[in-house]
Each structure stands twice: as structure tokens, then as C-alpha cells.
Design an enzyme around this catalytic site. Structure first.
Site, PDB file in Angstrom:
ATOM      1  N   GLN A  31       5.564   0.848 -12.447  1.00 30.45           N
ATOM      2  CA  GLN A  31       6.430   1.710 -12.706  1.00 30.45           C
ATOM      3  C   GLN A  31       7.816   1.136 -13.503  1.00 30.45           C
ATOM      4  OE1 GLN A  31       6.750   4.485  -8.939  1.00 30.45           O
ATOM      5  NE2 GLN A  31       5.843   2.451  -8.113  1.00 30.45           N
ATOM      6  N   ASN A  32       7.910  -0.165 -13.236  1.00 30.63           N
ATOM      7  CA  ASN A  32       9.006  -0.783 -13.737  1.00 30.63           C
ATOM      8  C   ASN A  32       9.146  -1.132 -15.227  1.00 30.63           C
ATOM      9  OD1 ASN A  32       9.670  -1.449 -10.909  1.00 30.63           O
ATOM     10  ND2 ASN A  32       8.421  -3.562 -11.336  1.00 30.63           N
ATOM     11  N   VAL A  33      10.420  -1.240 -15.940  1.00 27.45           N
ATOM     12  CA  VAL A  33      10.627  -1.095 -17.311  1.00 27.45           C
ATOM     13  C   VAL A  33      11.010  -2.441 -17.769  1.00 27.45           C
ATOM     14  CG1 VAL A  33      10.937   1.457 -17.379  1.00 27.45           C
ATOM     15  CG2 VAL A  33      13.128  -0.310 -16.790  1.00 27.45           C
ATOM     16  N   HIS A  50       6.256   4.120 -16.889  1.00 26.21           N
ATOM     17  CA  HIS A  50       7.675   4.639 -17.071  1.00 26.21           C
ATOM     18  C   HIS A  50       8.347   3.989 -18.016  1.00 26.21           C
ATOM     19  CE1 HIS A  50       7.883   5.620 -12.697  1.00 26.21           C
ATOM     20  NE2 HIS A  50       7.007   6.527 -13.277  1.00 26.21           N
ATOM     21  N   GLY A  52       6.045  -3.159  -3.658  1.00 30.65           N
ATOM     22  CA  GLY A  52       7.424  -2.914  -3.684  1.00 30.65           C
ATOM     23  C   GLY A  52       7.550  -1.630  -4.392  1.00 30.65           C
ATOM     24  N   THR A  53       7.065  -0.562  -3.943  1.00 27.45           N
ATOM     25  CA  THR A  53       7.637   0.608  -4.052  1.00 27.45           C
ATOM     26  C   THR A  53       7.782   1.811  -2.828  1.00 27.45           C
ATOM     27  OG1 THR A  53       6.983   2.468  -5.695  1.00 27.45           O
ATOM     28  CG2 THR A  53       5.211   1.522  -4.525  1.00 27.45           C
ATOM     29  N   ALA A  65       7.373  -9.680  -2.166  1.00 27.36           N
ATOM     30  CA  ALA A  65       6.363  -9.850  -3.087  1.00 27.36           C
ATOM     31  C   ALA A  65       6.027 -11.048  -3.575  1.00 27.36           C
ATOM     32  CB  ALA A  65       6.849  -9.147  -4.459  1.00 27.36           C
TER      33      ALA A  65
HETATM   34  N1  APR Z   1       9.459  -7.430  -2.120  1.00 30.43           N
HETATM   35  C1  APR Z   1       8.497  -6.256  -1.971  1.00 30.43           C
HETATM   36  N2  APR Z   1       9.115  -4.809  -1.808  1.00 30.43           N
HETATM   37  C2  APR Z   1      10.539  -4.950  -1.766  1.00 30.43           C
HETATM   38  C3  APR Z   1      11.238  -6.187  -2.061  1.00 30.43           C
HETATM   39  C4  APR Z   1      10.754  -7.259  -2.167  1.00 30.43           C
HETATM   40  N3  APR Z   1      11.536  -8.366  -2.200  1.00 30.43           N
HETATM   41  N4  APR Z   1      12.830  -5.512  -1.929  1.00 30.43           N
HETATM   42  C5  APR Z   1      12.453  -4.223  -1.648  1.00 30.43           C
HETATM   43  N5  APR Z   1      11.260  -3.835  -1.593  1.00 30.43           N
HETATM   44  C6  APR Z   1      10.733  -2.332  -1.722  1.00 30.43           C
HETATM   45  C7  APR Z   1      11.654  -1.370  -0.905  1.00 30.43           C
HETATM   46  O1  APR Z   1      11.611  -1.574   0.593  1.00 30.43           O
HETATM   47  C8  APR Z   1      11.231  -0.153  -1.385  1.00 30.43           C
HETATM   48  O2  APR Z   1      10.225   0.588  -0.914  1.00 30.43           O
HETATM   49  O3  APR Z   1      10.653  -2.138  -3.006  1.00 30.43           O
HETATM   50  C9  APR Z   1      10.807  -0.475  -2.981  1.00 30.43           C
HETATM   51  C10 APR Z   1      11.846  -0.276  -3.923  1.00 30.43           C
HETATM   52  O4  APR Z   1      11.741   1.508  -3.930  1.00 30.43           O
HETATM   53  P1  APR Z   1      12.458   1.829  -5.107  1.00 30.43           P
HETATM   54  O5  APR Z   1      14.141   1.349  -5.382  1.00 30.43           O
HETATM   55  O6  APR Z   1      12.600   3.608  -5.042  1.00 30.43           O
HETATM   56  O7  APR Z   1      11.926   1.680  -6.473  1.00 30.43           O
HETATM   57  P2  APR Z   1      10.684   2.271  -7.018  1.00 30.43           P
HETATM   58  O8  APR Z   1       9.499   2.758  -5.856  1.00 30.43           O
HETATM   59  O9  APR Z   1       9.803   1.468  -8.010  1.00 30.43           O
HETATM   60  O10 APR Z   1      11.092   3.651  -7.599  1.00 30.43           O
HETATM   61  C11 APR Z   1      10.171   4.430  -8.253  1.00 30.43           C
HETATM   62  O11 APR Z   1      12.006   5.850  -9.201  1.00 30.43           O
HETATM   63  O12 APR Z   1      13.987   5.793 -10.098  1.00 30.43           O
HETATM   64  C12 APR Z   1      12.597   6.012 -10.589  1.00 30.43           C
HETATM   65  O13 APR Z   1      11.628   5.569 -12.567  1.00 30.43           O
HETATM   66  C13 APR Z   1      12.272   4.962 -11.504  1.00 30.43           C
HETATM   67  O14 APR Z   1      10.453   3.703 -11.337  1.00 30.43           O
HETATM   68  C14 APR Z   1      11.330   3.979 -10.740  1.00 30.43           C
HETATM   69  C15 APR Z   1      10.811   5.190  -9.634  1.00 30.43           C
END
Ligand code: APR
Length: 258
Positions: free
Chosen positions: A102-104, A120, A196-197, A240
Site C-alpha cells: 500500500q506504500n508509495v 496506491h 505494518g498495516t 517489521a
Molecule cells: N513495524 C510494523 N508495523 C508497524 C511499525 C513497525 N515498526 N510501526 C507501526 N506499525 C503499524 C501500526 O501499528 C499500524 O497498524 O503499522 C500500521 C500503520 O498503519 P497506517 O498508518 O494506517 O498505515 P496503512 O495501514 O499503510 O494505511 C493504509 O491509508 O492513508 C491511506 O493510502 C494510505 O496506504 C495508506 C492506507
């Protein structure tokens, strides 16, 4: 981090097709901020939902472009960490590894993974709003804007239209040429690893459930619980950069023991 269950090592070792599904947490230990952990500094009082939309860009293109320049600066200053490198090593070893992100940012590619699907879009894929011509960004690292956040977006060389970030904004649909192969990979894999999501944003968040319905072994790597944890066979509460090297080192060592 907690010890890795032996059953999971066995599943990894015998897997022919592995999918790794990454979110912003995959880049956190490289210094690229996540979305839902508090944004720091300059962008502290903004959140993605308010900036990553076509309306926001139409209303205030310089504010949105300034945010993406800041994110591009963070990305270009970042380096892949041990977790990224573990995935690159796995691609070289595994029968078939698909990274669905999902990362850019380009950290998976910079670590060496070649089969990466960007659901994304990408910070490097800017294009003209009007004629969709790709716009080549300068290679240098964007500088922090003087005393503010707004940076005027560049103009398209061929039609003069405004240039926009090549990412999928809230309210926009994901590119089918990426979503279809991601869905097919999810439906065909033996092991699906989410790392990490927060699992809050659809349709991306649907993909682990596609893998589960197809009978894959599901692994969640996250330091915090998420709303979809109940769908996972294994939940590794760690980061991660901690869990991925550990997971694949044991899988590699066990494979060599056979
Ligand atoms: N290692 C693993 N996971 C981690 C770490 C780490 N070091 N640090 C934080 N996290 C986890 C958090 O607990 C959280 O569950 O990563 C997740 C980050 O969640 P978000 O910030 O919501 O990111 P993401 O899930 O990728 O968001 C999805 O939302 O804003 C839109 O398009 C954007 O692609 C993004 C989508």
C-alpha cells in the site's frame, strides 16, 4: 519479539507461493512516518484523509504538493532496513514471492525485490492532471519549503496542465492492472504475510481475506493489535525490522537442515 511457532516455520519452508502485504509500518523503521501514528513536525495537524484527496488538490494544490514533496524528501533520505533486506533474500530463495504494498515509497525495490505491486501508486510516478503525460521529477532531494508548507506544483511540459502526485487518493479507484494481479496472487498463495498495516483502508484490506478464503496460512506482523487479527493463523507482535529477518532466517536454516 515472541518466538516463532514451529508450525509457521514449516508452512514457510514448504510454501511454493508467498505473498507479503505491506503498509506504512513496513517503512516506519526506515524513518518514513506512518499515517495513523501521530504525524510529526510540519504536518502534525494534518492527516492523510484531508490531504490525500482530489478535492484537497483542487482546492489548494500547493498545500497538497508541498506535503508530497515533504514525503518524497523523507523517502529519498530513507534507507531500506533489515526487514526489507530479508524480503529481498526471500525472493532470491523462494519459489515465488509477490510483494503487494500500500506504500508509495520505493524501499522494497531499493532493497532488491523485483515483483512489487503498488496498490496506491508511487511518489515517483507524477503525471499531468490534464493529458496524463508522465512528469519527470528532479532527482535531487526536495528541500524543506522556506517557512511554510506550500509549494506550487510544476506544469506539464507538453500541455501546460498542472502536475499531480502519481498516487491513489481517497475516493479514487485502484488501478485494475495492479489490483487484478494482486487479487490473483492472494487467491493462489500458500502463505500470506501482512506487515505494518492498520487494515482500515479498503479495497486493499480485503486482500488478506481473499488469501484466507483460498486456504492460505495467514501471518500478521504488527507491534499493535488490528481489527483483522482474528482472521490470522499467526499474529507476531513485533516490528517489521525485528520479525521479518527472524522469520526468514529460521525458515532458511530449517530448509538447509533438511
Ligand atoms: N513495524 C510494523 N508495523 C508497524 C511499525 C513497525 N515498526 N510501526 C507501526 N506499525 C503499524 C501500526 O501499528 C499500524 O497498524 O503499522 C500500521 C500503520 O498503519 P497506517 O498508518 O494506517 O498505515 P496503512 O495501514 O499503510 O494505511 C493504509 O491509508 O492513508 C491511506 O493510502 C494510505 O496506504 C495508506 C492506507
Amino acid at each position: 519479539a515472541a518466538p516463532i511457532p514451529l508450525g509457521l516455520i514449516e508452512s514457510l519452508r514448504s510454501a511454493r507461493r508467498i505473498c507479503v502485504f505491506s503498509g506504512a509500518g513496513m517503512s516506519a523503521e526506515s524513518g518514513v512516518p506512518t499515517f495513523r501514528d501521530a504525524l510529526t513536525g510540519l504536518w502534525e495537524r494534518f492527516d492523510a484523509e484531508r490531504l490525500a484527496t482530489p478535492e484537497a488538490f483542487h482546492r489548494d494544490p500547493s498545500l497538497v504538493w508541498g506535503w508530497y514533496e515533504w514525503r518524497r524528501m523523507k523517502m529519498r533520505l530513507a534507507q531500506p532496513h533489515a526487514g526489507h533486506r530479508a524480503l529481498a533474500g526471500l525472493e532470491r530463495r523462494a519459489a515465488q514471492l509477490t510483494v503487494i504494498t500500500q506504500n508509495v515509497d520505493d524501499l522494497h525495490e531499493r532493497a532488491g525485490n523485483t515483483n512489487v505491486l503498488h496498490l496506491h501508486g508511487s511518489l515517483e510516478a507524477t503525471r499531468c492532471v490534464r493529458c496524463a503525460a508522465p512528469f519527470a521529477l528532479p532527482a535531487d532531494i526536495p528541500q524543506e519549503p522556506e517557512g511554510g508548507r506550500r509549494i506550487e506544483p510544476p506544469r506539464c511540459a507538453s500541455c501546460g496542465g498542472r502536475v499531480r502526485p502519481g498516487v491513489v487518493w481517497f475516493g479514487e479507484s485502484l488501478p485494475m492492472p495492479i489490483l487484478q494481479p494482486a487479487h490473483d496472487a492472494a487467491a493462489a498463495c500458500d502463505v500470506w504475510i501482512t506487515v505494518g498495516t492498520s487494515g482500515l483502508v479498503y479495497p486493499a484490506a480485503e486482500l488478506p481475506l481473499v488469501a484466507a478464503r483460498a486456504g492460505a496460512t495467514l501471518v500478521q506482523i504488527n507491534p499493535l493489535p488490528t481489527p483483522l487479527d482474528a482472521h490470522y493463523d499467526h499474529v507476531l507482535s513485533g516490528t517489521a525490522a525485528q520479525c521479518l529477518p527472524e522469520l526468514f532466517a529460521q525458515e532458511r536454516d530449517r530448509a538447509s537442515l533438511q
